[in-house]
Design an enzyme around this catalytic site. Sequence first.
Site, PDB file in Angstrom:
ATOM      1  CG  ASN A 209      57.837  -5.529 -27.228  1.00  0.00           C
ATOM      2  OD1 ASN A 209      58.747  -6.173 -27.752  1.00  0.00           O
ATOM      3  ND2 ASN A 209      57.978  -4.903 -26.066  1.00  0.00           N
ATOM      4  CD  GLU A 210      60.090  -7.677 -23.725  1.00  0.00           C
ATOM      5  OE1 GLU A 210      59.881  -6.823 -22.841  1.00  0.00           O
ATOM      6  OE2 GLU A 210      61.231  -8.075 -24.017  1.00  0.00           O
ATOM      7  CD  GLU A 332      63.208  -6.490 -27.488  1.00  0.00           C
ATOM      8  OE1 GLU A 332      63.785  -6.259 -26.408  1.00  0.00           O
ATOM      9  OE2 GLU A 332      62.054  -6.115 -27.739  1.00  0.00           O
ATOM     10  CD  GLN A 386      66.404  -0.768 -28.979  1.00  0.00           C
ATOM     11  OE1 GLN A 386      66.382   0.272 -29.605  1.00  0.00           O
ATOM     12  NE2 GLN A 386      65.511  -1.030 -28.021  1.00  0.00           N
TER      13      GLN A 386
HETATM   14  O1  AHR Z   1      65.253  -3.218 -25.984  1.00  0.00           O
HETATM   15  C1  AHR Z   1      64.851  -2.555 -24.836  1.00  0.00           C
HETATM   16  C2  AHR Z   1      63.547  -3.090 -24.276  1.00  0.00           C
HETATM   17  O2  AHR Z   1      63.750  -4.389 -23.801  1.00  0.00           O
HETATM   18  C3  AHR Z   1      62.424  -3.242 -25.255  1.00  0.00           C
HETATM   19  O3  AHR Z   1      61.685  -2.075 -25.414  1.00  0.00           O
HETATM   20  C4  AHR Z   1      61.580  -4.310 -24.636  1.00  0.00           C
HETATM   21  O4  AHR Z   1      60.878  -5.065 -25.582  1.00  0.00           O
HETATM   22  C5  AHR Z   1      62.562  -5.133 -23.848  1.00  0.00           C
HETATM   23  O5  AHR Z   1      62.125  -5.380 -22.560  1.00  0.00           O
END
Ligand code: AHR
Length: 537
Positions: A209-210, A332, A386
């Site tokens: 992730n990121e 996201e 989310q």
């Molecule tokens: O969705 C909240 C956060 O935003 C996630 O954990 C991260 O991947 C993003 O920076």
Amino acid sequence: MTAMNRRDFLSRTSAAGVASIAGSALSGGNRALGATDPAEARVLIDPAHPWATLDRNVFGSFLEHLGRAIYEGIYDPGSPEAGPDGFRKDVLGEIQGLSVPIIRYPGGNFVSGYNWLDGVGPKKDRPTVLDRAWNTIETNQFGTDEFMAWCKKAQTTPLMAVNLGAGTAKKAGDLVEYCNLAKGTKWSDLRRKYGREEPYGVKHWCLGNEMDGPWQIGHSTAIEYGLNAADAARQMRSVDPSLFLIVCGSSNPFMPTYLQWDREVLEQCYQVVDAISLHRYFNNTTETDGDSRHYLALNLTMDRQIEEVAAVCDMVRGRLRTNKQLHLSFDEWNVWYRTRGGNGQKQMAPHLLEEVYNLEDALLVGGCVNTLLRHSDRVRIACLAQLVNVIAPLMTNRKSVLRQTIYYPYAWALKHCRGKVVNLYVESPTYEVEGMGQVPLLDVAATSDAESNETTVLVLNRDLDKSQQLEITWRGGVPKRVKVSQTITGPDLKASNTFADPNKVASERLDAPNTLGARMTIEVPAKSYSVFVFETA
Ligand code: AHR
């Protein structure tokens, strides 16, 4: 921003990104039926010539071990609403009702410090740990097996992320073995020992992730990460060759390494992955200074981000001289600016990132739905980030679930968009936004489903003061009736829903056009996002 210029500028766009229009198809002929004022905006809809097949996974969502998303969100054994497995029945009901096709789990930033082994086995033996991504106490009472069981009940599919921050490529392969191998190996037999005989067959996986973000546990350079992702991809595929693997692209378009990161990562792993991720959170302060006209145009920057990342993918493809084309996973996206910088203060299930959404946020989310639809030839997965409590359309308290404003455009997309995405030719009056140029007042997207003979048209009206008439010219299937005509609008762009007043901003019935024909007019209110479902012949 200058004043709106309604006559001199016409924005011409199509779902295919073609900046031209068949002018003759939109002029002359019958006057708009039922219209009092001549429509200044026009769309040509040709359901017989679709742009792309819609993958419903573009309307996925996301649940992270963060704040009250899992604990107190979907899993809350202490709640009067919980079933025997601890899952909130009311929340499950909402998510089943939405029919969310795919849900990303367990993070987010959380995954980069997560040891999946802590979250399996007898609950009493699971360790309580400090999640260093959000500085939160993690009890591990909900883990991989609970998520799989919950997905089954929620009638959705998992999009699992592996830890490539503090974790290793080897451990990522172990988790695939735990989830997807039938039996006869260390990790598949561990799953069986824990009472899950059948493998889960998880197809979609995120490789970390990121990883471009300095905030990320295990953040590295693009080349280091790209090599690690390639190693993980090979190990994971040796367990299960059918996987769909998503490598981490840039975290947002404001990163100093934006696009360069994507290129360097792909140069290490293009041939062993299927898609690259994009993330984007919209901010109505830093990006817009609170100017709502600017804010409602921001989904157009999402269009641009998609096009830029696709261009990088295709550039790497060209250099590799390969036929393989990469997909995009916009895993996201949402509005998020009021509750940034979450710190759990070493609490369990703290109230983090509990963004309260208003009408204008919902309108922008609607615009993003349109953006995703018109790029559905490349974007195969996307996750509204989310789903529950954390930057979410659904909020819980002890006893009930609240639908936030952004629930509605998301729910309409899930309910009414299916089949093919239609190639549209749109003409709209525009207004100027500093730094963006001319922005169309109307943003239109459409899908068409041959099975149900339904064409769905989604319209964002960015005009804050006036309703807009939209003249529709149908080529091919002329509508027989209007099955759905709904809008989300209101006098106050800042209005929100609360547990005390849950329907302040909600879906409202809109007067359907009274005359249908090959050329007809619909009217959408000022500051609105609307959905029309037409039954076509
Ligand atoms: O969705 C909240 C956060 O935003 C996630 O954990 C991260 O991947 C993003 O920076």
